[in-house]
Design a protein around this motif. Structure first.
Motif, short mmCIF file in Angstrom:
data_model
loop_
_atom_site.label_atom_id
_atom_site.label_comp_id
_atom_site.label_asym_id
_atom_site.label_seq_id
_atom_site.Cartn_x
_atom_site.Cartn_y
_atom_site.Cartn_z
N ARG A 137 0.85 -1.21 0.00
CA ARG A 137 0.00 0.00 0.00
C ARG A 137 0.88 1.25 0.00
NH1 ARG A 137 -1.56 4.01 2.70
NH2 ARG A 137 -0.35 3.47 4.54
N ARG A 138 1.90 1.27 0.83
CA ARG A 138 2.81 2.42 0.89
C ARG A 138 3.59 2.59 -0.42
NH1 ARG A 138 6.24 1.04 5.62
NH2 ARG A 138 7.43 2.83 4.94
N TYR A 139 3.99 1.48 -1.02
CA TYR A 139 4.68 1.53 -2.31
C TYR A 139 3.77 2.17 -3.36
CZ TYR A 139 7.42 -0.13 -6.33
OH TYR A 139 8.17 -0.21 -7.47
N ARG A 140 2.53 1.76 -3.35
CA ARG A 140 1.58 2.28 -4.34
C ARG A 140 1.35 3.78 -4.15
NH1 ARG A 140 -4.31 -0.29 -5.78
NH2 ARG A 140 -4.65 0.97 -7.63
N VAL A 141 1.28 4.23 -2.91
CA VAL A 141 1.13 5.66 -2.63
C VAL A 141 2.35 6.42 -3.14
CG1 VAL A 141 1.07 7.37 -0.76
CG2 VAL A 141 -0.48 5.40 -0.71
N ARG A 142 3.54 5.88 -2.87
CA ARG A 142 4.78 6.56 -3.25
C ARG A 142 5.04 6.56 -4.75
NH1 ARG A 142 10.33 5.09 -0.28
NH2 ARG A 142 9.19 6.04 1.43
N TYR A 143 4.80 5.41 -5.40
CA TYR A 143 5.19 5.26 -6.80
C TYR A 143 4.02 5.24 -7.79
CZ TYR A 143 9.72 4.21 -4.77
OH TYR A 143 10.89 4.28 -4.06
N GLY A 144 2.79 5.22 -7.27
CA GLY A 144 1.63 5.26 -8.15
C GLY A 144 1.29 3.96 -8.84
N THR A 145 1.92 2.87 -8.47
CA THR A 145 1.68 1.56 -9.07
C THR A 145 2.02 0.48 -8.06
OG1 THR A 145 2.14 0.17 -10.99
CG2 THR A 145 3.99 1.39 -10.08
N LEU A 146 1.52 -0.72 -8.29
CA LEU A 146 1.89 -1.84 -7.45
C LEU A 146 3.28 -2.33 -7.83
CD1 LEU A 146 -1.41 -3.95 -7.54
CD2 LEU A 146 -0.52 -2.65 -5.61
N PRO A 147 4.03 -2.85 -6.86
CA PRO A 147 5.32 -3.44 -7.23
C PRO A 147 5.09 -4.71 -8.05
CG PRO A 147 4.80 -3.92 -4.93
CD PRO A 147 3.74 -2.99 -5.43
N ALA A 148 6.05 -5.04 -8.89
CA ALA A 148 5.94 -6.26 -9.69
C ALA A 148 6.25 -7.49 -8.85
CB ALA A 148 6.88 -6.18 -10.89
N ALA A 149 7.03 -7.31 -7.79
CA ALA A 149 7.43 -8.42 -6.91
C ALA A 149 7.70 -7.86 -5.52
CB ALA A 149 8.67 -9.11 -7.45
N LEU A 150 7.68 -8.72 -4.52
CA LEU A 150 7.91 -8.28 -3.14
C LEU A 150 9.29 -7.66 -2.97
CD1 LEU A 150 6.24 -11.20 -1.16
CD2 LEU A 150 5.39 -8.86 -1.43
N ASP A 151 10.28 -8.12 -3.70
CA ASP A 151 11.63 -7.57 -3.59
C ASP A 151 11.67 -6.08 -3.92
OD1 ASP A 151 12.68 -10.00 -2.78
OD2 ASP A 151 13.23 -10.61 -4.82
N GLU A 152 10.73 -5.60 -4.71
CA GLU A 152 10.69 -4.17 -5.03
C GLU A 152 10.34 -3.32 -3.82
OE1 GLU A 152 8.58 -2.97 -8.54
OE2 GLU A 152 9.40 -4.64 -9.69
N LEU A 153 9.73 -3.92 -2.79
CA LEU A 153 9.50 -3.18 -1.56
C LEU A 153 10.83 -2.83 -0.90
CD1 LEU A 153 6.53 -5.21 0.00
CD2 LEU A 153 6.41 -3.07 -1.30
N VAL A 154 11.81 -3.71 -1.06
CA VAL A 154 13.14 -3.49 -0.50
C VAL A 154 13.89 -2.47 -1.35
CG1 VAL A 154 15.34 -4.56 0.11
CG2 VAL A 154 13.20 -5.80 0.51
N THR A 155 13.95 -2.71 -2.66
CA THR A 155 14.70 -1.80 -3.53
C THR A 155 14.04 -0.42 -3.61
OG1 THR A 155 13.55 -2.63 -5.50
CG2 THR A 155 15.66 -3.66 -4.93
N GLY A 156 12.74 -0.36 -3.34
CA GLY A 156 12.03 0.93 -3.34
C GLY A 156 12.12 1.67 -2.02
N GLY A 157 12.82 1.08 -1.04
CA GLY A 157 13.01 1.75 0.24
C GLY A 157 11.82 1.71 1.17
N ILE A 158 10.90 0.78 0.95
CA ILE A 158 9.71 0.68 1.80
C ILE A 158 9.98 -0.19 3.02
CG2 ILE A 158 7.29 -0.01 1.86
CD1 ILE A 158 7.80 2.40 0.03
N ILE A 159 10.64 -1.31 2.83
CA ILE A 159 11.00 -2.21 3.94
C ILE A 159 12.47 -2.58 3.81
CG2 ILE A 159 8.64 -3.11 4.18
CD1 ILE A 159 9.54 -5.66 2.75
#
Length: 86
Positions: A29-51
Motif C-alpha cells: 500500500r505504501r509503495y503504491r502511494v509513493r510510486y503510483g503503481t503496485l510493485p511487480a514483486a515483493l523484492d521491489e518493496l526493499v529496492t524501493g526503500g519501503i521495507i
C-alpha cells in the motif's frame, strides 16, 4: 503431550505468517502511494526503500504477491487468520 505441542507450534507459526502478510500488504500500500503503481514483486518493496527485507515464511517456501491486487499469500497457509479488534 507431543501432539499438543506440535499443534501449538504450528499455530504460533501461522500467527507469525499472518503478521508478515499484513506487514507486506501495508508495504505494498505504501509503495503504491509513493510510486503510483503496485510493485511487480515483493523484492521491489526493499529496492524501493519501503521495507528493509522480505521476511522468511516460517511455514516454508516464500511469500507470494498477486500482482493484480497486491495481496500476499503463504503457500503453507490454507486460510488467512481472522483478527478481531475491540
Amino acid at each position: 503431550d507431543q501432539r499438543l505441542r506440535e499443534g501449538l507450534e504450528r499455530r504460533i507459526r501461522e500467527v507469525v505468517v499472518e503478521r508478515d502478510l499484513r506487514f507486506l500488504e501495508e508495504g505494498i500500500r505504501r509503495y503504491r502511494v509513493r510510486y503510483g503503481t503496485l510493485p511487480a514483486a515483493l523484492d521491489e518493496l526493499v529496492t524501493g526503500g519501503i521495507i528493509v527485507s522480505v521476511p522468511d515464511d516460517p511455514l516454508g517456501g516464500r511469500y507470494q504477491m498477486n500482482p493484480s491486487d497486491g495481496t500476499v499469500t503463504s503457500p503453507g497457509l490454507q486460510e488467512r487468520l481472522k483478527v478481531y479488534r475491540h
